[in-house]
Write a protein that holds these residues in place. Sequence first.
Motif, PDB file in Angstrom:
ATOM      1  N   ASP A 102      16.258  15.884   2.874  1.00  0.00           N
ATOM      2  CA  ASP A 102      17.480  14.915   2.847  1.00  0.00           C
ATOM      3  C   ASP A 102      17.173  14.373   1.257  1.00  0.00           C
ATOM      4  O   ASP A 102      15.857  14.227   0.572  1.00  0.00           O
ATOM      5  N   GLN A 136      12.870   6.375   5.355  1.00  0.00           N
ATOM      6  CA  GLN A 136      14.629   5.747   6.095  1.00  0.00           C
ATOM      7  C   GLN A 136      13.717   4.687   7.184  1.00  0.00           C
ATOM      8  O   GLN A 136      12.954   5.356   7.783  1.00  0.00           O
ATOM      9  N   ARG A 174      20.577   2.597  15.498  1.00  0.00           N
ATOM     10  CA  ARG A 174      21.967   3.153  15.547  1.00  0.00           C
ATOM     11  C   ARG A 174      22.701   3.585  16.439  1.00  0.00           C
ATOM     12  O   ARG A 174      23.576   4.226  16.801  1.00  0.00           O
ATOM     13  N   ALA A 206       8.288   4.539   2.445  1.00  0.00           N
ATOM     14  CA  ALA A 206       8.041   5.458   4.313  1.00  0.00           C
ATOM     15  C   ALA A 206       9.375   5.612   4.500  1.00  0.00           C
ATOM     16  O   ALA A 206       9.718   6.834   5.778  1.00  0.00           O
ATOM     17  N   ARG A 249       0.527  -1.976   0.041  1.00  0.00           N
ATOM     18  CA  ARG A 249       0.222  -0.058   0.036  1.00  0.00           C
ATOM     19  C   ARG A 249       0.579   1.196   0.150  1.00  0.00           C
ATOM     20  O   ARG A 249       0.346   2.291   0.496  1.00  0.00           O
ATOM     21  N   PHE A 284      25.035   9.866  10.610  1.00  0.00           N
ATOM     22  CA  PHE A 284      23.978  10.254   9.573  1.00  0.00           C
ATOM     23  C   PHE A 284      24.862  10.785   8.019  1.00  0.00           C
ATOM     24  O   PHE A 284      24.605  10.646   7.197  1.00  0.00           O
ATOM     25  N   ALA A 320      11.981  10.370   2.575  1.00  0.00           N
ATOM     26  CA  ALA A 320      13.761  10.121   1.414  1.00  0.00           C
ATOM     27  C   ALA A 320      12.655   9.580   0.615  1.00  0.00           C
ATOM     28  O   ALA A 320      13.361   9.562  -0.975  1.00  0.00           O
ATOM     29  N   HIS A 356      26.202   7.953   6.094  1.00  0.00           N
ATOM     30  CA  HIS A 356      25.152   7.752   5.325  1.00  0.00           C
ATOM     31  C   HIS A 356      24.292   7.637   5.001  1.00  0.00           C
ATOM     32  O   HIS A 356      23.694   6.947   3.758  1.00  0.00           O
ATOM     33  N   LEU A 393      13.081   3.818  10.481  1.00  0.00           N
ATOM     34  CA  LEU A 393      13.075   4.753  11.809  1.00  0.00           C
ATOM     35  C   LEU A 393      14.056   3.764  12.682  1.00  0.00           C
ATOM     36  O   LEU A 393      14.530   4.238  13.552  1.00  0.00           O
TER      37      LEU A 393
END
Length: 267
Positions: A149, A64, A72, A62, A58, A85, A118, A88, A66
Amino acid sequence: MSDSLGVETAGGVATLTLNRPDKLNAFDEALLGALAAALKQAARDAAVRCIVITGAGRAFSAGQDLGAVRARAEGDAAATGGMSFRAHLEQGYNPVIRAIRSVEKPVVAAVNGVAAGAGASLALACDLRLASERASFIQSFVNVGLVPDSGSTWFLPQMLGFARAFELAVTAERLSAADALSLGLVNRVYPEDRFQAEVAAYAADLAARPTRAIGLTKRAMNRAPGLSLDQALAYEAQLQEIAGRSADHGEGLAAFLEKRTPRFSGR
Ligand code: T3D
């Protein structure tokens, strides 16, 4: 290739399906790496003349994962490779966005559902966006105290102007497919029951067009915002020199003069 990315090539179209539906296709390391590798492969493969990115289930994506970010933060180096960050983004997301912008073939985001964080940036980075009626777009970064980002700070103001782009970024307002269409963020919106068939037809049509000319058009439009009109005119002339020597230019010209439908080969 990874289980979290489906890759299917048929009829000149490579379809890359983000496949972590239980997490709304949020990105983990495996999915990001697989997407970057699949884009590279599609760029190299002369049989691929259009790339479609879509999501399973569906959601489109979404953004990164989380859970991996939390892991991390808690020091689980395995979760995100122990990266900062910055690292990454540089090593995970940015290569994907650069690959989409640099591949000289049309890249279509088939936005089947919600595109957040993202995931929304990924859709914005594509050349064209086809949306299902149930698609939505959220610059959700601010909800978790992060900065947009993966290109959103670059794409959104260009598409919408500063004020609207900034508002979306700082409020995380959810745009429906209809909103996105009226803002010019998506090219087409299709009813849910026809979405896959419409995307397939649209992509097949693109794949049958003169791929070399389309790739050069993308190159020119990628570069144009940084050029003066004089520079853009000169660059167009340089690229037309290349397009003018392509097999597809010869075919297009012959077909026109012979009053028949052209059969473009992509070369
Ligand atoms: O270093 C770095 O990597 C920084 C990079 C950052 C880039 C980013 O993308 S930051 C932004 C990250 N994304 C988000 O903040 C979006 C988070 N998700 C949402 O806001 C909502 O899920 C949606 C608006 C997208 C959809 O809402 P809804 O109500 O339709 O679905 P839901 O119930 O919230 O989610 C369904 C499941 O997916 C749920 O799992 P469960 O409870 O069924 O086990 C949810 O936890 C999971 N899920 C959704 N988004 C993510 C996710 N799991 C992990 N990561 C997610 N991003």
